[in-house]
Design a protein around this motif. Structure first.
Motif, PDB file in Angstrom:
ATOM      1  N   GLY A  35      -0.484   2.853  -8.579  1.00 34.56           N
ATOM      2  CA  GLY A  35       0.627   1.942  -8.815  1.00 34.56           C
ATOM      3  C   GLY A  35       0.585   0.736  -7.891  1.00 34.56           C
ATOM      4  N   PHE A  36       0.317   0.989  -6.606  1.00 35.59           N
ATOM      5  CA  PHE A  36       0.189  -0.127  -5.666  1.00 35.59           C
ATOM      6  C   PHE A  36      -0.983  -1.028  -6.052  1.00 35.59           C
ATOM      7  CE2 PHE A  36       3.075   2.234  -2.960  1.00 35.59           C
ATOM      8  CZ  PHE A  36       3.730   1.231  -2.258  1.00 35.59           C
ATOM      9  N   ILE A  37      -2.068  -0.424  -6.502  1.00 38.26           N
ATOM     10  CA  ILE A  37      -3.221  -1.217  -6.924  1.00 38.26           C
ATOM     11  C   ILE A  37      -2.851  -2.093  -8.117  1.00 38.26           C
ATOM     12  CG2 ILE A  37      -5.529  -1.064  -7.970  1.00 38.26           C
ATOM     13  CD1 ILE A  37      -5.965   1.461  -6.212  1.00 38.26           C
ATOM     14  N   SER A  38      -2.038  -1.563  -9.032  1.00 35.54           N
ATOM     15  CA  SER A  38      -1.653  -2.328 -10.230  1.00 35.54           C
ATOM     16  C   SER A  38      -0.789  -3.529  -9.875  1.00 35.54           C
ATOM     17  CB  SER A  38      -0.903  -1.424 -11.221  1.00 35.54           C
ATOM     18  OG  SER A  38       0.409  -1.141 -10.782  1.00 35.54           O
ATOM     19  N   GLU A  39      -0.142  -3.490  -8.698  1.00 39.53           N
ATOM     20  CA  GLU A  39       0.682  -4.622  -8.258  1.00 39.53           C
ATOM     21  C   GLU A  39       0.168  -5.175  -6.933  1.00 39.53           C
ATOM     22  OE1 GLU A  39       4.842  -4.782  -9.165  1.00 39.53           O
ATOM     23  OE2 GLU A  39       4.833  -2.661  -9.793  1.00 39.53           O
ATOM     24  N   ARG A  40      -1.147  -5.156  -6.794  1.00 40.80           N
ATOM     25  CA  ARG A  40      -1.773  -5.583  -5.542  1.00 40.80           C
ATOM     26  C   ARG A  40      -1.361  -7.000  -5.135  1.00 40.80           C
ATOM     27  NH1 ARG A  40      -6.525  -4.244  -2.620  1.00 40.80           N
ATOM     28  NH2 ARG A  40      -7.196  -2.749  -4.196  1.00 40.80           N
ATOM     29  N   ASN A  41      -1.293  -7.920  -6.100  1.00 38.87           N
ATOM     30  CA  ASN A  41      -0.958  -9.303  -5.755  1.00 38.87           C
ATOM     31  C   ASN A  41       0.419  -9.417  -5.114  1.00 38.87           C
ATOM     32  OD1 ASN A  41      -3.414 -10.162  -6.737  1.00 38.87           O
ATOM     33  ND2 ASN A  41      -2.605 -10.842  -8.717  1.00 38.87           N
ATOM     34  N   ILE A  42       1.390  -8.711  -5.683  1.00 40.65           N
ATOM     35  CA  ILE A  42       2.743  -8.733  -5.118  1.00 40.65           C
ATOM     36  C   ILE A  42       2.748  -8.074  -3.736  1.00 40.65           C
ATOM     37  CG2 ILE A  42       5.092  -7.840  -5.420  1.00 40.65           C
ATOM     38  CD1 ILE A  42       4.647  -8.053  -8.438  1.00 40.65           C
ATOM     39  N   PHE A  43       2.035  -6.956  -3.622  1.00 40.41           N
ATOM     40  CA  PHE A  43       1.959  -6.240  -2.350  1.00 40.41           C
ATOM     41  C   PHE A  43       1.294  -7.106  -1.278  1.00 40.41           C
ATOM     42  CE2 PHE A  43      -0.172  -2.610   0.110  1.00 40.41           C
ATOM     43  CZ  PHE A  43       0.952  -2.386   0.893  1.00 40.41           C
ATOM     44  N   GLU A  44       0.220  -7.791  -1.635  1.00 38.19           N
ATOM     45  CA  GLU A  44      -0.476  -8.651  -0.681  1.00 38.19           C
ATOM     46  C   GLU A  44       0.419  -9.800  -0.223  1.00 38.19           C
ATOM     47  OE1 GLU A  44      -3.399  -8.349   0.753  1.00 38.19           O
ATOM     48  OE2 GLU A  44      -4.487  -6.855  -0.433  1.00 38.19           O
ATOM     49  N   GLU A  45       1.258 -10.306  -1.114  1.00 37.06           N
ATOM     50  CA  GLU A  45       2.191 -11.365  -0.720  1.00 37.06           C
ATOM     51  C   GLU A  45       3.154 -10.850   0.350  1.00 37.06           C
ATOM     52  OE1 GLU A  45       4.207 -12.965  -4.103  1.00 37.06           O
ATOM     53  OE2 GLU A  45       2.371 -13.728  -5.035  1.00 37.06           O
ATOM     54  N   TYR A  46       3.599  -9.609   0.187  1.00 38.53           N
ATOM     55  CA  TYR A  46       4.471  -9.017   1.211  1.00 38.53           C
ATOM     56  C   TYR A  46       3.727  -8.871   2.538  1.00 38.53           C
ATOM     57  CZ  TYR A  46       7.029  -5.581   3.909  1.00 38.53           C
ATOM     58  OH  TYR A  46       7.668  -4.934   4.935  1.00 38.53           O
ATOM     59  N   LEU A  47       2.488  -8.381   2.489  1.00 38.44           N
ATOM     60  CA  LEU A  47       1.706  -8.239   3.714  1.00 38.44           C
ATOM     61  C   LEU A  47       1.526  -9.592   4.393  1.00 38.44           C
ATOM     62  CD1 LEU A  47      -1.078  -5.756   2.505  1.00 38.44           C
ATOM     63  CD2 LEU A  47       1.016  -5.214   3.759  1.00 38.44           C
ATOM     64  N   ASN A  48       1.284 -10.623   3.603  1.00 39.58           N
ATOM     65  CA  ASN A  48       1.140 -11.971   4.167  1.00 39.58           C
ATOM     66  C   ASN A  48       2.432 -12.443   4.820  1.00 39.58           C
ATOM     67  OD1 ASN A  48      -1.529 -12.119   3.320  1.00 39.58           O
ATOM     68  ND2 ASN A  48      -1.041 -13.173   1.411  1.00 39.58           N
ATOM     69  N   SER A  49       3.571 -12.070   4.224  1.00 42.64           N
ATOM     70  CA  SER A  49       4.855 -12.463   4.812  1.00 42.64           C
ATOM     71  C   SER A  49       5.068 -11.775   6.157  1.00 42.64           C
ATOM     72  CB  SER A  49       6.010 -12.153   3.850  1.00 42.64           C
ATOM     73  OG  SER A  49       6.324 -10.766   3.818  1.00 42.64           O
ATOM     74  N   LEU A  50       4.625 -10.511   6.266  1.00 39.48           N
ATOM     75  CA  LEU A  50       4.694  -9.838   7.557  1.00 39.48           C
ATOM     76  C   LEU A  50       3.815 -10.556   8.578  1.00 39.48           C
ATOM     77  CD1 LEU A  50       4.456  -6.048   6.571  1.00 39.48           C
ATOM     78  CD2 LEU A  50       6.483  -7.244   7.418  1.00 39.48           C
ATOM     79  N   GLY A  51       2.612 -10.900   8.147  1.00 40.58           N
ATOM     80  CA  GLY A  51       1.673 -11.524   9.057  1.00 40.58           C
ATOM     81  C   GLY A  51       2.114 -12.897   9.535  1.00 40.58           C
ATOM     82  N   SER A  52       2.907 -13.576   8.742  1.00 44.64           N
ATOM     83  CA  SER A  52       3.321 -14.941   9.094  1.00 44.64           C
ATOM     84  C   SER A  52       4.623 -14.987   9.884  1.00 44.64           C
ATOM     85  CB  SER A  52       3.460 -15.788   7.824  1.00 44.64           C
ATOM     86  OG  SER A  52       4.503 -15.281   7.000  1.00 44.64           O
ATOM     87  N   THR A  53       5.265 -13.832  10.090  1.00 35.84           N
ATOM     88  CA  THR A  53       6.538 -13.817  10.831  1.00 35.84           C
ATOM     89  C   THR A  53       6.520 -12.769  11.935  1.00 35.84           C
ATOM     90  OG1 THR A  53       7.496 -12.281   9.195  1.00 35.84           O
ATOM     91  CG2 THR A  53       7.899 -14.642   8.872  1.00 35.84           C
TER      92      THR A  53
END
Length: 234
Positions: A35-53
């Protein structure tokens, strides 16, 4: 004057992560990694938001703790889906050959601000060392069957104490991870690996009695269960 100089960092929203966790983590804390793989793009956006703050001095203690727990759990999921399929997180490193990496917890892949971390650094050098709250062990999930339950929501500063206390109660009440009786205990290896964390202010039994489903006698026998490193997959 630099217009960015007066900008104060604030915690990123965890709404996306909570939404994914609700969809792909069941009541026992097991994960639908596909399921996470199927929404990888959305998940990666969240990871990027963590990394930027990354946290700064304006964040409260609970904001910082919640942030780093979410980083640990979210990037552990990323580590699994980046190497999926696999039977255990421990397959990453010695079996999936990564230069200079002997365990998955040593792999540097977590970009936060201008630094790159591994999971060990986040757990031991930040969460354990800086915040010194043993309940954190009930929240960090290493993608294994014997780990504490992965919550189907992100950690949030305004309810962090409630979440951590619930995690302690869940962990001790789950008989696949701990068997608690008044006069005998079969405990997770967590309680021997991190015994120093749990016994700072008293005995191990004193600490366990804060969360145990029954009152444990002070002279109860203690054994430790084998740790199951199998993937916590649905």
């Amino acid at each position: 004057m630099n217009p960015k100089a007066d900008i104060i960092s604030s915690p990123s929203s965890n709404e996306v992560f909570s939404s994914l966790l609700k969809k792909y983590v069941n009541d026992t804390g097991f994960v639908n990694y596909k399921g996470f793989i199927s929404e990888r793009n959305i998940f990666e956006e969240y990871l990027n938001s963590l990394g930027s703050t990354p946290p700064d001095g304006s964040w409260s203690k609970n904001e910082q703790i919640a942030y780093w727990i979410n980083v640990y759990n979210a990037f552990t999921i990323k580590l699994i889906i980046d190497h999926y399929p696999l039977k255990s997180i421990k397959d990453i490193g010695p079996y999936i050959q990564i230069p200079r990496v002997n365990t998955p917890w040593q792999k540097k892949f977590i970009k936060i601000g201008n630094k790159t971390y591994n999971l060990d650094k986040i757990e031991h050098s930040i969460l354990r060392s800086k915040y010194n709250d043993p309940r954190i062990h009930f929240a960090l999930v290493c993608a294994s069957i014997s780990c504490p339950k992965l919550r189907s929501e992100a950690y949030e500063a305004d309810k962090l104490d409630k979440q951590l206390n619930e995690q302690g109660s869940y962990f001790l009440a789950n008989q696949s991870k701990n068997i608690i009786e008044a006069d005998g205990l079969k405990l997770s290896k967590y309680f021997t690996w991190y015994k120093a964390d749990f016994t700072q202010d008293g005995s191990l039994i004193d600490y366990l009695n804060k969360f145990a489903p029954v009152k444990i006698n002070g002279d109860a026998d203690i054994e430790y269960l084998e740790y199951n490193w199998g993937l916590n997959e649905q």
